[in-house]
Design an enzyme around this catalytic site. Structure first.
Site: not given
Ligand code: FMN
Length: 675
Positions: A58, A166, A659, A255, A164, A339, A25-26, A421, A252, A214, A411, A175
């Site tokens: 990375g 890259y 919220l 879709r 991913e 988030q 994780m960057h 969720k 990345h 990877r 909430q 492609r």
């Protein structure tokens, strides 16, 4: 309780103490030398918490491979020296750590990018230049050099980022690779780049060094690799001395969602299992593995030798130790909300965790045991109140938590009922457990008055919000309900529905009305067109859309695209889901009235031009659900202040603009650190 997960893995020259890998994780702490001590503290907590193998975010092997201008890179001995603080911190806690080498290629967010070819990616504004034949050769060597520097810095190995979408992926797929030299043309030539990188890395770094790769197992884009090619690549890497193969899922630019909450847990473990049957080196399963029992199941089923958890280890640094000591109910489970992690990364902010604001702030947000035990009342058991109560009690304060409803959650309880969720329920279970474990006195069904609170040293008002009811004529018509009534109280919805307000809650309500909770991984795959890569290149097939359960109109006053304010990395998934379910989305709406005919509105004739003439429409709906924002509930503040009580207002009671559990939990934790 998790025998396979906790069993060591012998790699020959070294042994991993268990099967848990912290995925790359960057965080943004990688980019500046001055932040390396913070990065060291971040990793040290995870190593101390029992993680066997950590992979850094990375690092580019050349400046052209930067993700962002002046992004992280490993290209000089000076940089390598500066990393000693990181590797020492991890080794001190008996962990192992790999440096991830990532060349962004055409995904680079700067004008100097170079790729396998000159095609711009659909997700970046910069058109790359195609590398010359010599440049490709030099770039392959730069990966090996970065590995040698990592070794000097004390890393136990590297992870070569081959997925991913890259640079390496760009070489592998027709492609993005239209080259006619020795690095393109046939599948074998397109594969040459990663195979050369592997060979040169092993040659330069030696045998006593982990080289993890990877590999993209599902590209989820057109013109991607076939499964046969993927297996050939994996075996080629194995022949050149790869130590471990890690799973990458989806470019990345794909879709298809690959990491958000609505991706079912362990949704891609089957494809890692498919690879495992083809190779002799250990393989790692990745993406949406967020609970120890899920990880154990994958390993026990033989789908992987190791599991990667990236965000779950942001959420809880002690994941492994808690699982190992029978305290798995104390684990803060990643809910894949993105988030505070990936959404931050994409806004160029430091990544952290909504549920654990200490992540990547280990040296800045510190919660020490208190020296003066105080008596503290927390009013309201939504995310803000829960976080405050649990953290304060953790520091040794005497805490009483008052909640008007008969259950905790506020909430957040509603969020847990939204299809896709389901994991949010883990958060509430965690808080419920911690309230008991840390001895917080919980008063449920108790609406605290100022008099009840007069004798506490501090009172924390976390009384949250109520839905805002907009002043539309006919808003008291029987067909109108609030989101609270629909999602929380189970009020029945009749016929076609209009949802007023297309913020996060409006989108959630639409999903609630359209889908069933607990979607199976198989159903999810069909819905998004994910298939066995044996059947289709890249594992991408056509989406199978179910007929909508009901007709839903999602409306907003703003003229902008609906869902614009949703999370950067999650909003598109919600939009696509609702579009696939036939939801009509209307912006620039004026609400005229609600009556027996339905909802009367006006909309611009040209939806793209809010100033164009307006036309009147009647939506003949049976129900109107109001999701038009919230208002703070903070009526305790005035009487408490008048009594001279030390009052602190947090969460929605403080700011109800949106919220926002992220803001609420961060504010609560920062307050808890201070009192
Ligand atoms: N993956 C990489 O290979 N390299 C990265 O630099 C990288 N940066 C990431 C930054 C953030 C904030 C997040 C959340 C993910 C990143 N990823 C990166 C992807 C993760 O390694 C992982 O594949 C993804 O989060 C899904 O796994 P999880 O469900 O265990 O989190």
């Amino acid at each position: 309780a998790f025998p396979t997960l906790l069993s060591p893995l012998d790699l020959g020259h070294t042994t991993l103490r268990n099967r848990v890998v912290m995925g790359s994780m960057h965080t943004k702490l990688e980019d500046r030398k001055r932040d390396l001590p913070k990065l060291a503290a971040f990793f040290a907590e995870r190593a101390k918490g029992g993680t066997a193998l950590i992979v850094t975010g990375g690092y580019a092997p050349t400046w052209r491979g930067w993700l962002l201008p002046f992004g992280s890179q490993m290209t000089t001995t000076g940089q390598a020296r500066a990393h000693r603080v990181v590797t020492d911190a991890v080794h001190e806690h008996d962990g192992k750590i790999l440096l991830q080498v990532l060349h962004a290629g055409r995904y680079a967010y700067h004008p100097f990018s170079k790729g396998a070819s000159g095609r711009k990616s659909p997700i970046t504004p910069f058109k790359p230049r195609a590398m010359s034949t010599r440049e490709v050769d030099r770039t392959a060597t730069s990966f090996a050099r970065a590995a040698a520097l990592a070794k000097r810095a004390g890393y136990d190995g590297v992870e070569i980022m081959g997925s991913e979408g890259y640079l390496i992926n760009q070489f592998l797929a027709a492609r993005t690779n239209t080259r006619t030299d020795a690095w393109g043309g046939s599948a074998a030539k397109r594969m040459r780049f990663p195979l050369e990188i592997m060979k040169r890395t092993r040659d330069l770094a030696g045998d006593d060094f982990i080289v993890q790769y990877r590999i993209s197992l599902l590209d989820l884009v057109d013109d991607a690799q076939s499964w046969e090619e993927t297996v050939e690549l994996a075996r080629g890497l194995q022949d050149r001395g790869v130590s471990i193969l890690n799973t990458g899922i989806g470019w990345h630019e794909a879709r298809v969602p690959t990491i958000v909450t609505s991706v079912p847990p362990a949704a891609f473990a089957w494809v890692t299992g498919k690879l495992r049957r083809e190779v002799d080196v250990p393989v790692i399963a990745s993406n949406r593995i967020n609970r120890p029992e899920i990880a154990e199941e994958i390993l026990a089923a033989g789908d992987a030798d190791l599991v990667s958890m990236a965000r779950p280890l942001l959420a809880d640094a002690e994941f492994v130790n808690k699982a190992a000591s029978g305290r798995d109910a104390e684990i803060i489970t990643c809910i894949a909300c993105n988030q505070a992690c990936l959404d931050h990364t994409f806004s160029n902010k430091r990544a952290t965790c909504m549920l654990n604001p200490r992540a990547a702030y280990e040296t800045e947000l510190v919660l020490l045991p208190t020296r003066t035990r105080k008596s503290i009342a927390v009013v309201g058991a939504g995310p803000a109140g829960l976080a405050a109560a649990v953290e304060l009690a953790g520091r040794g304060h005497r805490v009483e938590l008052f909640e008007a409803a008969d259950r905790i959650g506020g909430q957040f309880k509603l969020a847990a009922r939204i299809p896709g969720k389901e994991d949010f329920a883990h958060t509430l279970a965690y808080y419920q457990h911690m309230i008991e474990t840390r001895g917080v006195t919980l008063h449920l069904g108790k609406r605290a008055t100022a008099d009840d609170l007069a004798d506490f040293d501090h009172v924390i008002v976390a009384t949250g919000v109520v839905p805002r009811v907009p002043p539309i004529p006919g808003i008291d018509h029987p067909s109108v309900v609030t989101y609270q009534q629909v999602v929380g109280d189970g009020v029945e919805v009749k016929g076609t529905v209009a949802v007023i307000g297309a913020g996060g809650i409006g989108f959630d309500v639409a999903e609630f009305l359209l889908h069933e909770p607990g979607e199976s991984a198989e159903h999810w795959m069909r819905r998004w067109g994910v298939t066995d890569p044996d059947q289709q290149r890249g594992g991408l097939s056509t989406k199978v859309k179910a007929p909508p359960r009901r007709e839903v109109h999602l409306l907003q006053r703003k003229a902008s695209t609906l869902g614009k304010g949703l999370g950067k990395t999650t909003g598109w998934v919600h939009r696509a889901t609702l579009q696939d379910s036939g939801v009509t989305m209307l912006g620039g709406v004026e609400y005229v009235r609600v009556d027996d005919e339905g909802l009367h509105i006006t909309v611009p004739v040209n939806p793209k031009d809010p100033k164009s003439p307006r036309e009147a429409r009647v939506l003949a709906v049976g129900t109107v659900v109001v999701c038009a924002g919230q208002e703070s509930v903070n009526d305790l503040v005035v009487p408490l202040t008048a009594q001279g009580v030390d009052v602190h207002v947090i969460g929605g009671a403080d700011v109800a603009a949106e919220l926002d559990a992220k803001r609420a939990i961060k504010q609560a934790t920062e307050l808890a650190a201070k009192l």
